[in-house]
Design a protein around this motif. Sequence first.
Motif, PDB file in Angstrom:
ATOM      1  N   TRP A  83      92.156  12.126 -36.664  1.00  0.00           N
ATOM      2  CA  TRP A  83      92.114  13.369 -35.900  1.00  0.00           C
ATOM      3  C   TRP A  83      90.782  14.068 -36.117  1.00  0.00           C
ATOM      4  N   HIS A  84      90.202  14.550 -35.019  1.00  0.00           N
ATOM      5  CA  HIS A  84      88.956  15.301 -35.066  1.00  0.00           C
ATOM      6  C   HIS A  84      89.300  16.771 -34.890  1.00  0.00           C
ATOM      7  N   THR A  85      89.502  17.457 -36.007  1.00  0.00           N
ATOM      8  CA  THR A  85      89.974  18.838 -35.988  1.00  0.00           C
ATOM      9  C   THR A  85      89.009  19.752 -35.241  1.00  0.00           C
ATOM     10  N   ALA A  89      90.784  17.319 -26.459  1.00  0.00           N
ATOM     11  CA  ALA A  89      91.540  16.085 -26.259  1.00  0.00           C
ATOM     12  C   ALA A  89      90.620  14.920 -25.890  1.00  0.00           C
ATOM     13  N   GLN A  92      89.178  13.032 -28.893  1.00  0.00           N
ATOM     14  CA  GLN A  92      90.035  12.410 -29.886  1.00  0.00           C
ATOM     15  C   GLN A  92      89.890  10.898 -29.859  1.00  0.00           C
ATOM     16  N   CYS A  93      90.378  10.263 -30.910  1.00  0.00           N
ATOM     17  CA  CYS A  93      90.131   8.836 -31.136  1.00  0.00           C
ATOM     18  C   CYS A  93      90.765   7.956 -30.057  1.00  0.00           C
ATOM     19  N   THR A  97      94.677   6.453 -29.931  1.00  0.00           N
ATOM     20  CA  THR A  97      95.408   6.709 -28.691  1.00  0.00           C
ATOM     21  C   THR A  97      95.897   5.406 -28.088  1.00  0.00           C
ATOM     22  N   CYS A 120      99.803  12.281 -38.602  1.00  0.00           N
ATOM     23  CA  CYS A 120      98.483  12.653 -38.112  1.00  0.00           C
ATOM     24  C   CYS A 120      97.659  13.259 -39.236  1.00  0.00           C
ATOM     25  N   SER A 127      97.511  19.056 -33.253  1.00  0.00           N
ATOM     26  CA  SER A 127      97.703  17.647 -32.917  1.00  0.00           C
ATOM     27  C   SER A 127      98.990  17.391 -32.147  1.00  0.00           C
ATOM     28  N   TYR A 130      98.581  17.374 -28.585  1.00  0.00           N
ATOM     29  CA  TYR A 130      98.058  16.110 -28.058  1.00  0.00           C
ATOM     30  C   TYR A 130      99.206  15.143 -27.802  1.00  0.00           C
TER      31      TYR A 130
END
Length: 245
Positions: A83-85, A89, A92-93, A97, A120, A127, A130
């Motif tokens: 997760w990229h805090t 969206a 995000q990875c 995903t 997560c 998150s 998401y």
Amino acid sequence: MNTDTSTPAPRVADRATYQAEMDALRIREKAHTHEGDAIAAARRRLPMVEVDAAAELTGPNGRTTLLEAFEGRRQLIAYFQMWHTGQSAAEQCEGCTFFNSQVRELSYLHARDVTYATFCQGPYEESVRYRDFMGWDVPWYSVTESIEALMAGRGPFMLACYVRQDDRVFETYWTTGRGVEVMDQTLGLLDRTVYGRQEPWEDSPAGWPQDPDHATWRTDGRPTAQWSRLRAGRSDDLGVVERTS
């Protein structure tokens, strides 16, 4: 419809020649299957290591524990999603995903007394938006408070298996990298096609199409699976403050 005939393709053969080569390949496929069975048998004979059953998670009802994530079942499979805090969206990875999108029907795992959950690595409220945007319905927890205890320096993403004995929890297996391909059917299906995954590392005949940009997972600046959600009218707002340059 793509009617391009300039892309190289396999040689054309009659049915008997084709079947003879298929039969030879099937012998190798069966050997591969049997070796996979033997590796699975070795997994079942690994030792296990105790982990803190009270390791703190955050879920839909607030603070909870690793033990509670079993939902009363004997075993737990957990995918540790990167997760990229504070990022959108779109940022995000794409890999997480891709893999997490494909674990949907859980009833067969439940029938074997196994729970599946996403752990997560980012904050819950951000998150889980998401997860909802993607339309996933798997159990979702934040493990920000327990990453060091549970991941122990592994990763950056990880699939782990646990078993519980009364109120004690033990880790029995973990993997990362290509080991998490077990979560996915897309790559396995692509491996059966004539052009495969179209990744540069693959051993393909000269001239076979390749995708050096790995566009299967990310398209036009987003994880590929997001586009269908946006077209369906779902919001990708994660509640983060947009960064300004």
